[in-house]
Design a protein around this motif. Structure first.
Motif, PDB file in Angstrom:
ATOM      1  N   LYS A 134      -2.379 -49.478 103.800  1.00 59.00           N
ATOM      2  CA  LYS A 134      -3.960 -48.715 104.365  1.00 59.00           C
ATOM      3  C   LYS A 134      -4.370 -47.539 103.102  1.00 59.00           C
ATOM      4  O   LYS A 134      -4.963 -46.659 103.160  1.00 59.00           O
ATOM      5  CB  LYS A 134      -3.604 -48.311 105.321  1.00 59.00           C
ATOM      6  N   GLN A 135      -2.647 -46.424 103.193  1.00 65.79           N
ATOM      7  CA  GLN A 135      -2.682 -44.913 102.381  1.00 65.79           C
ATOM      8  C   GLN A 135      -3.502 -45.597 100.873  1.00 65.79           C
ATOM      9  O   GLN A 135      -3.872 -44.805 100.561  1.00 65.79           O
ATOM     10  CB  GLN A 135      -1.282 -44.920 102.572  1.00 65.79           C
ATOM     11  N   LEU A 136      -2.682 -46.150  99.794  1.00 64.58           N
ATOM     12  CA  LEU A 136      -3.442 -46.458  98.808  1.00 64.58           C
ATOM     13  C   LEU A 136      -4.453 -46.608  98.634  1.00 64.58           C
ATOM     14  O   LEU A 136      -5.210 -46.724  97.575  1.00 64.58           O
ATOM     15  CB  LEU A 136      -2.287 -47.137  97.752  1.00 64.58           C
ATOM     16  N   GLY A 137      -5.091 -48.013  99.184  1.00 65.86           N
ATOM     17  CA  GLY A 137      -6.510 -48.509  99.333  1.00 65.86           C
ATOM     18  C   GLY A 137      -6.700 -49.168  98.405  1.00 65.86           C
ATOM     19  O   GLY A 137      -7.342 -49.214  97.942  1.00 65.86           O
ATOM     20  N   MET A 138      -5.449 -50.097  97.038  1.00 71.78           N
ATOM     21  CA  MET A 138      -5.549 -50.369  96.199  1.00 71.78           C
ATOM     22  C   MET A 138      -6.090 -52.490  97.188  1.00 71.78           C
ATOM     23  O   MET A 138      -5.249 -52.732  98.306  1.00 71.78           O
ATOM     24  CB  MET A 138      -4.009 -50.864  95.870  1.00 71.78           C
ATOM     25  N   SER A 139      -6.159 -53.277  96.262  1.00 71.42           N
ATOM     26  CA  SER A 139      -6.368 -54.816  96.843  1.00 71.42           C
ATOM     27  C   SER A 139      -5.125 -55.545  97.370  1.00 71.42           C
ATOM     28  O   SER A 139      -4.239 -55.052  96.739  1.00 71.42           O
ATOM     29  CB  SER A 139      -7.084 -55.705  95.247  1.00 71.42           C
ATOM     30  N   TYR A 140      -4.729 -55.745  98.075  1.00 75.09           N
ATOM     31  CA  TYR A 140      -3.751 -56.580  98.896  1.00 75.09           C
ATOM     32  C   TYR A 140      -2.823 -57.257  97.555  1.00 75.09           C
ATOM     33  O   TYR A 140      -1.758 -57.105  97.838  1.00 75.09           O
ATOM     34  CB  TYR A 140      -3.615 -57.219 100.374  1.00 75.09           C
ATOM     35  N   GLY A 141      -3.762 -57.965  96.924  1.00 75.40           N
ATOM     36  CA  GLY A 141      -2.780 -59.329  95.538  1.00 75.40           C
ATOM     37  C   GLY A 141      -2.118 -57.947  94.808  1.00 75.40           C
ATOM     38  O   GLY A 141      -0.659 -58.165  94.765  1.00 75.40           O
ATOM     39  N   MET A 179       3.133 -54.983  93.078  1.00 73.28           N
ATOM     40  CA  MET A 179       3.915 -53.935  92.680  1.00 73.28           C
ATOM     41  C   MET A 179       4.990 -53.768  93.891  1.00 73.28           C
ATOM     42  O   MET A 179       5.631 -53.598  93.096  1.00 73.28           O
ATOM     43  CB  MET A 179       2.989 -52.899  93.141  1.00 73.28           C
ATOM     44  N   VAL A 180       4.877 -54.126  95.623  1.00 77.47           N
ATOM     45  CA  VAL A 180       5.564 -53.733  96.273  1.00 77.47           C
ATOM     46  C   VAL A 180       6.565 -54.142  96.011  1.00 77.47           C
ATOM     47  O   VAL A 180       7.933 -54.408  96.228  1.00 77.47           O
ATOM     48  CB  VAL A 180       4.857 -53.384  98.090  1.00 77.47           C
ATOM     49  N   ASN A 181       6.423 -56.255  95.435  1.00 73.42           N
ATOM     50  CA  ASN A 181       7.589 -57.019  95.629  1.00 73.42           C
ATOM     51  C   ASN A 181       7.823 -57.305  93.903  1.00 73.42           C
ATOM     52  O   ASN A 181       8.914 -58.167  93.925  1.00 73.42           O
ATOM     53  CB  ASN A 181       6.681 -57.850  95.596  1.00 73.42           C
ATOM     54  N   ILE A 208       2.627 -50.446  85.522  1.00 76.41           N
ATOM     55  CA  ILE A 208       2.197 -49.705  86.872  1.00 76.41           C
ATOM     56  C   ILE A 208       1.163 -48.811  86.686  1.00 76.41           C
ATOM     57  O   ILE A 208       1.757 -48.148  85.371  1.00 76.41           O
ATOM     58  CB  ILE A 208       2.892 -49.257  87.925  1.00 76.41           C
ATOM     59  N   LYS A 209      -0.135 -48.598  86.815  1.00 77.07           N
ATOM     60  CA  LYS A 209      -0.864 -47.348  86.365  1.00 77.07           C
ATOM     61  C   LYS A 209      -0.498 -46.247  86.822  1.00 77.07           C
ATOM     62  O   LYS A 209       0.447 -45.778  88.251  1.00 77.07           O
ATOM     63  CB  LYS A 209      -2.064 -47.884  87.058  1.00 77.07           C
ATOM     64  N   PHE A 210      -0.331 -44.665  86.033  1.00 75.94           N
ATOM     65  CA  PHE A 210      -0.322 -44.050  86.720  1.00 75.94           C
ATOM     66  C   PHE A 210      -0.203 -42.893  87.620  1.00 75.94           C
ATOM     67  O   PHE A 210      -0.309 -42.053  88.298  1.00 75.94           O
ATOM     68  CB  PHE A 210      -0.045 -42.814  85.041  1.00 75.94           C
ATOM     69  N   SER A 211      -1.746 -43.596  87.516  1.00 71.85           N
ATOM     70  CA  SER A 211      -2.743 -43.437  89.323  1.00 71.85           C
ATOM     71  C   SER A 211      -2.192 -43.339  90.442  1.00 71.85           C
ATOM     72  O   SER A 211      -1.727 -42.803  91.506  1.00 71.85           O
ATOM     73  CB  SER A 211      -3.782 -43.042  88.681  1.00 71.85           C
ATOM     74  N   ASN A 212      -1.874 -45.122  90.067  1.00 71.18           N
ATOM     75  CA  ASN A 212      -0.739 -45.310  91.045  1.00 71.18           C
ATOM     76  C   ASN A 212       0.693 -44.417  91.760  1.00 71.18           C
ATOM     77  O   ASN A 212       0.435 -44.842  92.722  1.00 71.18           O
ATOM     78  CB  ASN A 212      -0.722 -47.085  91.642  1.00 71.18           C
ATOM     79  N   LEU A 213       1.205 -44.386  91.021  1.00 73.82           N
ATOM     80  CA  LEU A 213       2.382 -43.768  90.507  1.00 73.82           C
ATOM     81  C   LEU A 213       2.302 -43.086  91.367  1.00 73.82           C
ATOM     82  O   LEU A 213       2.806 -42.475  91.994  1.00 73.82           O
ATOM     83  CB  LEU A 213       2.741 -43.822  89.625  1.00 73.82           C
ATOM     84  N   GLU A 214       1.476 -42.085  90.987  1.00 70.09           N
ATOM     85  CA  GLU A 214       1.575 -40.428  91.403  1.00 70.09           C
ATOM     86  C   GLU A 214       0.219 -40.578  93.290  1.00 70.09           C
ATOM     87  O   GLU A 214       1.463 -39.498  93.532  1.00 70.09           O
ATOM     88  CB  GLU A 214      -0.107 -40.005  90.508  1.00 70.09           C
ATOM     89  N   SER A 215       0.476 -41.612  92.901  1.00 75.10           N
ATOM     90  CA  SER A 215      -0.483 -41.610  94.292  1.00 75.10           C
ATOM     91  C   SER A 215       0.758 -42.006  94.948  1.00 75.10           C
ATOM     92  O   SER A 215       0.532 -41.896  96.572  1.00 75.10           O
ATOM     93  CB  SER A 215      -1.346 -42.532  94.746  1.00 75.10           C
ATOM     94  N   LEU A 216       1.317 -43.172  94.895  1.00 73.21           N
ATOM     95  CA  LEU A 216       2.581 -43.401  95.742  1.00 73.21           C
ATOM     96  C   LEU A 216       3.797 -41.748  95.898  1.00 73.21           C
ATOM     97  O   LEU A 216       4.264 -41.626  97.180  1.00 73.21           O
ATOM     98  CB  LEU A 216       3.580 -44.403  95.190  1.00 73.21           C
TER      99      LEU A 216
END
Length: 68
Positions: A22-29, A34-36, A42-50
């Motif tokens: 919910k925090q990341l706002g990515m598609s569930y797929g 990514m989590v598994n 992995i996009k730098f923007s996703n890494l930064e958000s994490l």
């Protein structure tokens, strides 16, 4: 082998996978892959958000194992 350790970080923080989704706002797929550790990138923007959400540094999200 480089591996994301997001689930371990969530456990340390007492947060759930659903909370992070919910925090990341990515598609569930994409989130689930990514989590598994089922993605090759992995996009730098996703890494930064994490890092922002989990209050950590990028190096804390990865584990490197030389054995394959």
């Amino acid at each position: 082998m480089l591996k994301l350790c997001i689930l371990e970080k969530l456990e340390q923080k007492g947060k759930t996978k659903y909370w992070l989704y919910k925090q990341l706002g990515m598609s569930y797929g994409n989130f689930n892959r990514m989590v598994n550790n089922e993605t090759g990138a992995i996009k730098f923007s996703n890494l930064e958000s994490l890092c922002d959400i989990l209050e950590c540094e990028p190096g804390e999200l990865f584990v490197y194992n030389r054995e394959k």
